[in-house]
Motif scaffolding. Structure first.
Motif, short mmCIF file in Angstrom:
data_model
loop_
_atom_site.label_atom_id
_atom_site.label_comp_id
_atom_site.label_asym_id
_atom_site.label_seq_id
_atom_site.Cartn_x
_atom_site.Cartn_y
_atom_site.Cartn_z
N PRO A 4 0.82 -1.23 0.00
CA PRO A 4 0.00 0.00 0.00
C PRO A 4 0.84 1.27 0.00
O PRO A 4 0.41 2.30 -0.56
N ILE A 5 2.03 1.22 0.58
CA ILE A 5 2.88 2.42 0.57
C ILE A 5 3.33 2.72 -0.85
O ILE A 5 3.40 3.88 -1.27
N ASP A 6 3.61 1.69 -1.66
CA ASP A 6 3.95 1.90 -3.06
C ASP A 6 2.77 2.51 -3.82
O ASP A 6 2.95 3.35 -4.71
N VAL A 7 1.58 2.06 -3.48
CA VAL A 7 0.38 2.64 -4.12
C VAL A 7 0.30 4.13 -3.83
O VAL A 7 0.11 4.96 -4.74
N PHE A 8 0.47 4.49 -2.57
CA PHE A 8 0.36 5.91 -2.20
C PHE A 8 1.49 6.73 -2.83
O PHE A 8 1.27 7.84 -3.30
N ASN A 9 2.71 6.18 -2.83
CA ASN A 9 3.83 6.91 -3.43
C ASN A 9 3.64 7.10 -4.93
O ASN A 9 4.08 8.10 -5.51
N THR A 10 2.99 6.14 -5.57
CA THR A 10 2.74 6.24 -7.01
C THR A 10 1.63 7.25 -7.29
O THR A 10 1.68 8.00 -8.28
N ALA A 12 0.78 9.85 -5.29
CA ALA A 12 1.04 11.19 -4.76
C ALA A 12 1.42 12.24 -5.82
O ALA A 12 0.88 13.36 -5.80
N PRO A 13 2.32 11.93 -6.77
CA PRO A 13 2.69 12.97 -7.76
C PRO A 13 1.53 13.38 -8.66
O PRO A 13 1.61 14.41 -9.34
N HIS A 14 0.46 12.59 -8.68
CA HIS A 14 -0.68 12.88 -9.55
C HIS A 14 -1.87 13.45 -8.78
O HIS A 14 -2.94 13.64 -9.33
N ARG A 15 -1.64 13.71 -7.51
CA ARG A 15 -2.73 14.21 -6.67
C ARG A 15 -3.23 15.57 -7.11
O ARG A 15 -4.43 15.87 -7.01
N GLY A 16 -2.33 16.44 -7.54
CA GLY A 16 -2.72 17.83 -7.78
C GLY A 16 -3.16 18.44 -6.47
O GLY A 16 -2.48 18.31 -5.44
N ASN A 17 -4.32 19.11 -6.49
CA ASN A 17 -4.86 19.69 -5.26
C ASN A 17 -6.03 18.89 -4.71
O ASN A 17 -6.86 19.44 -3.97
N ALA A 18 -6.11 17.64 -5.10
CA ALA A 18 -7.27 16.86 -4.68
C ALA A 18 -7.36 16.78 -3.15
O ALA A 18 -6.35 16.74 -2.44
N ILE A 19 -8.60 16.74 -2.67
CA ILE A 19 -8.87 16.46 -1.26
C ILE A 19 -8.88 14.94 -1.11
O ILE A 19 -9.55 14.26 -1.89
N VAL A 20 -8.14 14.45 -0.13
CA VAL A 20 -7.97 12.99 0.01
C VAL A 20 -8.47 12.53 1.37
O VAL A 20 -8.18 13.14 2.40
N GLN A 31 -1.11 9.34 5.48
CA GLN A 31 -0.62 10.52 6.20
C GLN A 31 0.90 10.60 6.18
O GLN A 31 1.47 11.68 6.37
N ASP A 32 1.59 9.46 5.93
CA ASP A 32 3.05 9.49 5.87
C ASP A 32 3.55 9.95 4.50
O ASP A 32 4.73 10.29 4.34
N VAL A 33 2.67 9.94 3.53
CA VAL A 33 3.05 10.27 2.15
C VAL A 33 2.56 11.66 1.76
O VAL A 33 3.24 12.37 1.02
N SER A 34 1.43 12.06 2.27
CA SER A 34 0.81 13.31 1.84
C SER A 34 1.69 14.52 2.14
O SER A 34 2.27 14.63 3.20
N ASP A 35 1.73 15.45 1.17
CA ASP A 35 2.45 16.70 1.40
C ASP A 35 1.48 17.89 1.50
O ASP A 35 1.90 19.03 1.49
N GLN A 36 0.18 17.58 1.58
CA GLN A 36 -0.82 18.65 1.76
C GLN A 36 -1.80 18.24 2.86
O GLN A 36 -2.98 18.01 2.58
N PRO A 37 -1.34 18.15 4.09
CA PRO A 37 -2.23 17.66 5.15
C PRO A 37 -3.49 18.49 5.33
O PRO A 37 -4.51 17.96 5.77
N ALA A 38 -3.44 19.75 4.98
CA ALA A 38 -4.65 20.57 5.12
C ALA A 38 -5.74 20.12 4.16
O ALA A 38 -6.92 20.47 4.33
N ARG A 39 -5.34 19.37 3.13
CA ARG A 39 -6.32 18.84 2.19
C ARG A 39 -6.59 17.35 2.40
O ARG A 39 -7.17 16.70 1.54
N ASP A 40 -6.14 16.85 3.52
CA ASP A 40 -6.48 15.47 3.91
C ASP A 40 -7.55 15.55 4.99
O ASP A 40 -7.45 16.37 5.91
N ILE A 41 -8.54 14.69 4.90
CA ILE A 41 -9.63 14.76 5.87
C ILE A 41 -9.99 13.36 6.34
O ILE A 41 -10.02 12.42 5.55
N ALA A 42 -10.24 13.26 7.64
CA ALA A 42 -10.67 11.99 8.22
C ALA A 42 -12.20 11.98 8.29
O ALA A 42 -12.79 12.88 8.89
N LEU A 43 -12.80 11.01 7.66
CA LEU A 43 -14.27 10.94 7.64
C LEU A 43 -14.79 9.61 8.15
O LEU A 43 -15.93 9.25 7.93
#
Lengths: 194, 172
Positions: A4-10, A12-20, A31-43
Motif C-alpha cells: 500500500p505504501i507503493d500505491v500511495f507513493n505512485t 502522490a505525484p498525480h494528486r494535484g490539489n485533490a482532497i484525500v 498521512q506518511d506520504v501526503s504533502d498537503q495535510p490541510a487537504r487530507d480529511i478523516a471521515l
C-alpha cells in the motif's frame, strides 16, 4: 499484490490539489506520504460510511477533486452506496478500493468471497463512468495520470498486501495525529468555508 | 352540509420550512407515503435531492455536505432510522454538527397503542440516543420544524422531526 505504501507513493505525484480521505488499515499510510495535510480529511467513524461521507463531500464541493482510498471490507458493509454515487454522477469523485481480501484489523479473516469478488465490475455495473482493476504496480503507475484526468465517478480497485493486526487494540500503536474534527476544521480553513 | 377538510400536513409545508431554514440538500429514501413530497422537492431549483440505497448512508452523506458548508436534511422512515443506529452514532452525534432528520413515524396513532412495532420502538430509540424530537401532525405544527432547525444549530447536534401523519392525514 501491491504494497500500500507503493500505491500511495505512485499516486502522490498525480494528486494535484485533490482532497484525500482514506479508510481501513492500509489507509493509515496516506498521512506518511501526503504533502498537503490541510487537504487530507478523516471521515471515518461508522462502519462502511467513510464512503458515504466522501460522496457527500464530492456533492458539496463540485469544483474540488475528491479522492477516497476505501477498503474492501468497509465498502462491503455499505455496498449500496455505489448505486447512490453512480446515481448522482459526481464528476469530481475518484474512488480507490484497497483490497487486501481480509479484515486485517481483526486478525485477517477473509471478507466474503474474498478472492473472486470484483469491485470494479460491480461499480461499472452500478453506473460509474469507468472502473479499473490493478494487481501490478507498473500497470498502475502507467495508468494513474489518465485516471486522475477522467470524469468521475471512477473506481480503481487495487489488490494490496494485508497488514494483519493481532495485538489487542489497547496495545497497538496509535497513528492518528489529528482528530476528525481537526481535519475538518483545517480543510474548511484551507477552502475558506466558515 | 359542507364537510370540513381534515387538517393535514401538506408536503408544501415541509418544503417551505426547508427553504426558510436554508436547506440545500435532502438525502432520502422515499417511504410509502412520501411520493408527492418527493416530486415537490424535485421541482425546487434551490434544493438538491440525493437518493441513497440505505438509510444509514444519509448521515454520512450529510456529514460530507456539512463539511462543504451545505445544509443537509435526512428524510427517512423510522424503520430505516433504527437500521441506521451506528451511522447516527458515528457520523451524526460524534461529528457534532447541526443535522435535522425528518423521520416518517410509521405506525403512530394519536391514541397511543399501535400494532406496529416500528412505532413502539421509535421514541425509545431516540431517547436511548439522547436525540430530541418534535412531533408534527398537520400544517399548524410547521413552526416546530423551524424549532428543530434552531435547536440543531444551537446545539450542533442531530434533532429529529417525527412526522406523525406522513403527509396525508389518514392516521386519524
Amino acid at each position: 499484490m501491491l504494497d500500500p505504501i507503493d500505491v500511495f507513493n505512485t499516486f502522490a505525484p498525480h494528486r494535484g490539489n485533490a482532497i484525500v480521505t482514506s479508510a481501513g488499515t492500509a489507509g493509515r499510510h496516506w498521512q506518511d506520504v501526503s504533502d498537503q495535510p490541510a487537504r487530507d480529511i478523516a471521515l471515518g467513524g461508522a462502519m462502511g460510511h467513510t464512503t458515504s461521507a466522501a460522496f457527500g463531500l464530492a456533492l458539496g464541493l463540485p469544483d474540488e477533486k475528491i479522492v477516497l482510498f476505501d477498503a474492501e471490507g468497509s465498502l462491503l458493509m455499505n455496498l449500496g452506496v455505489i448505486a447512490s454515487i453512480a446515481g448522482k454522477r459526481p464528476k469530481n469523485f475518484i474512488h480507490f478500493v484497497l483490497d487486501n481480501e481480509c479484515y486485517a484489523t481483526t486478525g485477517g479473516q477473509p471478507v466474503p468471497n474474498s478472492a473472486e469478488i470484483d469491485y470494479a465490475a460491480m461499480a461499472k455495473g452500478a453506473g460509474y463512468t469507468a472502473a479499473y482493476n490493478f494487481d501490478d504496480l507498473e500497470d498502475f503507475a502507467t495508468s494513474i495520470e489518465d485516471i486522475m484526468n477522467e470524469d468521475g465517478p471512477v473506481m480503481v480497485s487495487i489488490k494490496i498486501q494485508p497488514e494483519v493486526q493481532n495485538l489487542p487494540i489497547g496495545l497497538r500503536e496509535r497513528r492518528v495525529t489529528r482528530s476528525r474534527a481537526e481535519t475538518i476544521n483545517d480543510l474548511r480553513a484551507e477552502l475558506g468555508i466558515s | 352540509m359542507v364537510q370540513q377538510q381534515p387538517q393535514i400536513l401538506r408536503p408544501e409545508t415541509l418544503v417551505e420550512e426547508f427553504k426558510k431554514n436554508g436547506v440545500t440538500h435532502i438525502i432520502t429514501i422515499p417511504d410509502s407515503e412520501t411520493n408527492y413530497l418527493y416530486e415537490l422537492m424535485l421541482e425546487q431549483d434551490w434544493l438538491d435531492v440525493v437518493p441513497v440505497s440505505r438509510e444509514g448512508e444519509t448521515m454520512g452523506v450529510a456529514l460530507g455536505l456539512n463539511v462543504a458548508g451545505k445544509v443537509p436534511v435526512c428524510l427517512i422512515q423510522n424503520t430505516g432510522m433504527m437500521e441506521s443506529g451506528d451511522s447516527i452514532r458515528g457520523m451524526a452525534l460524534d461529528s457534532g454538527f447541526p443535522l435535522v432528520m425528518v423521520i416518517g413515524y410509521r405506525g403512530w396513532t394519536r391514541w397511543g397503542n399501535t400494532p406496529d412495532t416500528a412505532a413502539t420502538y421509535t421514541e425509545p430509540f431516540l431517547n436511548a440516543f439522547r436525540i430530541n424530537y418534535y412531533l408534527v401532525e398537520h400544517d399548524e405544527d410547521g413552526d416546530r420544524i423551524s424549532e428543530a432547525f434552531a435547536e440543531a444549530r444551537d446545539t450542533n447536534r442531530p434533532v429529529v422531526v417525527l412526522v406523525g401523519d406522513e403527509y396525508h392525514g389518514f392516521n386519524r
